[in-house]
Write an enzyme that holds these catalytic residues in place. Structure first.
Site, PDB file in Angstrom:
ATOM      1  N   ILE A  27     -33.013  74.265  57.267  1.00  0.00           N
ATOM      2  CA  ILE A  27     -34.455  74.676  58.173  1.00  0.00           C
ATOM      3  C   ILE A  27     -34.082  74.173  59.897  1.00  0.00           C
ATOM      4  O   ILE A  27     -35.535  74.194  60.303  1.00  0.00           O
ATOM      5  CB  ILE A  27     -35.408  74.116  57.273  1.00  0.00           C
ATOM      6  CG1 ILE A  27     -36.814  74.574  57.547  1.00  0.00           C
ATOM      7  CG2 ILE A  27     -35.381  72.237  57.400  1.00  0.00           C
ATOM      8  CD1 ILE A  27     -36.909  75.936  57.702  1.00  0.00           C
ATOM      9  N   TYR A  28     -33.808  72.915  59.796  1.00  0.00           N
ATOM     10  CA  TYR A  28     -33.877  72.186  61.291  1.00  0.00           C
ATOM     11  C   TYR A  28     -33.718  73.116  61.669  1.00  0.00           C
ATOM     12  O   TYR A  28     -32.456  73.500  62.136  1.00  0.00           O
ATOM     13  CB  TYR A  28     -32.658  71.256  61.096  1.00  0.00           C
ATOM     14  CG  TYR A  28     -32.744  70.479  60.116  1.00  0.00           C
ATOM     15  CD1 TYR A  28     -34.435  69.694  59.905  1.00  0.00           C
ATOM     16  CD2 TYR A  28     -32.443  69.327  60.111  1.00  0.00           C
ATOM     17  CE1 TYR A  28     -34.417  68.958  58.544  1.00  0.00           C
ATOM     18  CE2 TYR A  28     -32.327  68.067  59.227  1.00  0.00           C
ATOM     19  CZ  TYR A  28     -33.183  68.032  58.486  1.00  0.00           C
ATOM     20  OH  TYR A  28     -33.437  66.991  57.661  1.00  0.00           O
ATOM     21  N   SER A  29     -34.398  73.550  62.777  1.00  0.00           N
ATOM     22  CA  SER A  29     -35.209  74.325  64.532  1.00  0.00           C
ATOM     23  C   SER A  29     -34.320  75.802  64.264  1.00  0.00           C
ATOM     24  O   SER A  29     -33.595  76.375  64.360  1.00  0.00           O
ATOM     25  CB  SER A  29     -34.260  73.349  65.479  1.00  0.00           C
ATOM     26  OG  SER A  29     -34.353  73.046  65.839  1.00  0.00           O
TER      27      SER A  29
END
Length: 295
Positions: A27-29
């Protein structure tokens, strides 16, 4: 966030300093973090020299099957993470949150199958209630499935609710604790002022973090961190990290940096040994918080 060219030197320097554990999430970036980390690891290290951890739960798209911990989503998510990371396996595959909408047996069997298939070496979990984690560990033991070996939870000097149940559970079960936000999202850096949210660019835009700390007791603890740092001739972030590292059950706090000096300073904190009196002074003004970080 830093772009790829700005972030790569951090990975290289971390490796030079002996850090071999890198934590990210799909989900990070929206997956870009995995891509950047994967390319940096391939360029700077041999695959078997590093430990790559990533996570599954949050949706990267807007449709009903895009998130959660169903068998379908877990299988699709790990394949996507493997492609982005450019690797054949993930060392530590973590569930990013607890999924109340999926039977835990479905989730745990799917994770076990990933381990048996060689796509994940070990399993980890992140923020949830201790009773939820205890149920999962019990089912894994009962079924003979691969067990969680780590818990990435929210823990620092101004948020210690994990000491009540989760950390004792992890110690009893032999689960390593790798807490996130050990510096309280920068709140313990020595530059926070009551009534203001503008100490750093991150703080100005950190709506998520603004709901976490900022009580009178939190500010008093932050001031004591500065006091201990001054007496020890070190930085507040070094005191905050040293305190976390001396707590029973803590294995590897997860830190994030945006400046090279921060990385060097936090590594230096590994050599800082707080006394029992220092710790008591830092801890004694703590006030209970509502549960933070499970959503």
């Amino acid at each position: 966030m830093l772009d790829e060219s700005a972030s790569r030197p951090f990975v290289k320097r971390a490796l030079d300093l002996g850090i071999n554990f890198f934590d990210t999430s799909d989900i990070y970036s929206n997956g870009l973090s995995e891509e950047i980390l994967g390319r940096a690891v391939r360029d700077f290290a041999a695959r078997d020299e590093v430990v790559i951890a990533t996570k599954v739960f949050f949706p990267l798209a807007n449709h009903p099957n895009a998130g959660g911990l169903s068998r379908r989503h877990i299988f699709a998510a790990i394949d996507a993470s493997l492609r982005r990371l450019g690797t054949d396996y993930i060392d530590l595959y973590q569930i990013h949150r607890y999924d109340p909408d999926t039977p835990i047996e479905e989730t745990l069997e799917a994770l076990h199958d990933l381990v048996k298939a060689g796509k994940a070496r070990y399993l980890g979990a992140s923020s949830m209630y201790a009773w939820q984690f205890a149920r999962m560990l019990a089912v894994q033991r009962q079924r003979g499935w691969a067990r969680f070996i780590s818990m990435q939870n929210h823990y620092n000097l101004v948020y210690r609710e994990e000491e009540r149940e989760m950390i004792p559970l992890c110690r009893a079960e032999g689960v390593g604790v790798i807490p996130w936000s050990p510096l309280a999202r920068g709140f313990l850096a020595g530059n926070r002022r009551p009534g203001r949210n503008d100490a750093t660019t991150r703080e100005q835009h950190d709506d998520y973090g603004h709901g976490f700390y900022y009580t009178d007791a939190d500010y008093e603890i932050a001031a004591r961190v500065v006091d201990v740092a001054s007496r020890c001739g070190v930085l507040p972030i070094q005191v905050a990290l040293a305190w976390v590292l001396r707590q029973p059950g803590i294995v590897a706090p997860i830190v994030g940096v945006t400046k090279p000096s921060q990385l060097e300073q936090l590594v230096e904190a590994l050599d800082l040994r707080l006394t029992d009196d220092d710790s008591q002074y830092l801890e004694e003004r703590y006030q209970p918080h509502r549960v933070l970080g499970h959503s």
